[in-house]
Design an enzyme around this catalytic site. Sequence first.
Site, PDB file in Angstrom:
ATOM      1  N   GLU A 133       0.806  -1.225   0.000  1.00 27.26           N
ATOM      2  CA  GLU A 133       0.000   0.000   0.000  1.00 27.26           C
ATOM      3  C   GLU A 133       0.838   1.272   0.000  1.00 27.26           C
ATOM      4  OE1 GLU A 133      -2.214  -0.572   3.598  1.00 27.26           O
ATOM      5  OE2 GLU A 133      -0.715   0.391   4.861  1.00 27.26           O
ATOM      6  N   ASN A 134       2.067   1.166   0.538  1.00 28.73           N
ATOM      7  CA  ASN A 134       2.902   2.352   0.613  1.00 28.73           C
ATOM      8  C   ASN A 134       3.656   2.618  -0.685  1.00 28.73           C
ATOM      9  OD1 ASN A 134       4.133  -0.075   1.645  1.00 28.73           O
ATOM     10  ND2 ASN A 134       5.930   1.140   2.172  1.00 28.73           N
TER      11      ASN A 134
END
Lengths: 219, 234
Positions: B66-67
């Site tokens: 997600e990052n």
Amino acid sequence: MLNFLESVNEAVAGIKDGSTVMIGGFGNAGQPFELIDALMDCGATDLTVVNNNAGQGDQGLALLIKEGRVRKMICSFPRQSDSWHFDAKFHAGEIELELVPQGNLAERIRAAGAGIGGFFTPTGYGTMLAEGKETRILDGRGQVFETPIHADVALIKAFQADGKGNLVYRKTARNFGPIMAAAAKHTVVQVSEIVPTGGLDPEVIVTPGIYVNSIVKVA
Amino acid sequence: MSVQSNDQAGGLTGIQTSDQPLGRDDLARLVARDIKPGSFVNLGIGQPTLVSNYLEPEQNITLHTENGMLGMGPVATGDQIDGDLINAGKIPVTELPGASYFHHADSFAIMRGGHLDICVLGAFQVSATGDLANWHTGAPDAIPAVGGAMDLATGAKDVFVMMTLLTREGVSKLVEACTYPLTGIGCVTRVYTDKAVFLTGPGGVQVRETFGCTLEELQKMVPVPLQAASAVAS
């Protein structure tokens, strides 16, 4: 107007009490520690801080929270094994928390920079994080109206800047940097290297210099 | 053919594929085997991360974090550790050839836009219709933290849950309706547990296979009506 500054203290000197400050970083990756330390030194207080987390350990944002300088956190994930300073303030009722699903946080920041007045998203529909918000059924799915998050100042970290303020980042340290740079009235960037104008390939620039106001090189 | 839980035992043997409950690693191996070749996958923090240990190179799976990365490689060790390259759990990881980086709004557009084939998440509870509760106990003194859980639950084409079927107190986490705060509504399509694999959806709960118990024994542990899956889903 783009300024190249000599010190981080100079870079944050204009931040006023009561400001909304976006701080880049996901965990420690991309967190502009030197700029946050300078924000500590400059004394600005009653801040609303936008960051994915709410500080870790005894450094950076965690210290700003510890010192009672943050009135409100807007974030997605405040609770970590080493977020003791936020935990203490929260339990003491001394800090306000606006908890936002991470993708909504990112898109609300992006929307601010892109001039969008708000948007409908399926994320969070039917959950307690959508309570009190306008909803619609769109494309057959429940969706929640979310509004942009603007900031007075963004403090971010990039890898390289050129003379025009164009930025490139390193790996997952990019995270919120590009969207925060666009969402704030005044964007301050700490970089590891400054290269001459023309020294970055225009095809790979991630943040165009139009979003950047102040650059300071941090060793 | 649908087999009800009160049918003859002989009709149920087909779905019991192990005479023991599955351990965490066996379960991770099973999930990994079920991921279609070429898929784009996000593995949640905790137990789902184990799945990456069992993905075979020939499956050509691309992991999303997600990052801001596609093409995430294994956890970094020694000289590989780079503070600028971490996963959603903030653990240093590596990049594989063909990896790409992007900012957070793009990373979540990948989720919300329906571009991920599968995400694998942990859970406190899953309801019979696929509602998920996995972010907040709702306890008055708990500090809520949601991260990317709601975005993943809402955005991925398929949401697989990995969890133990029962709490430490022996209570089923597969429930008629979630009592913990929801992460997403009707989003879970499959639940992998130590005792069985369940398929969830609007039509109720089907059992694909059981481990160390019969469907009848399983039904005694779970407060929602179960039926054997009519055909083994791949």
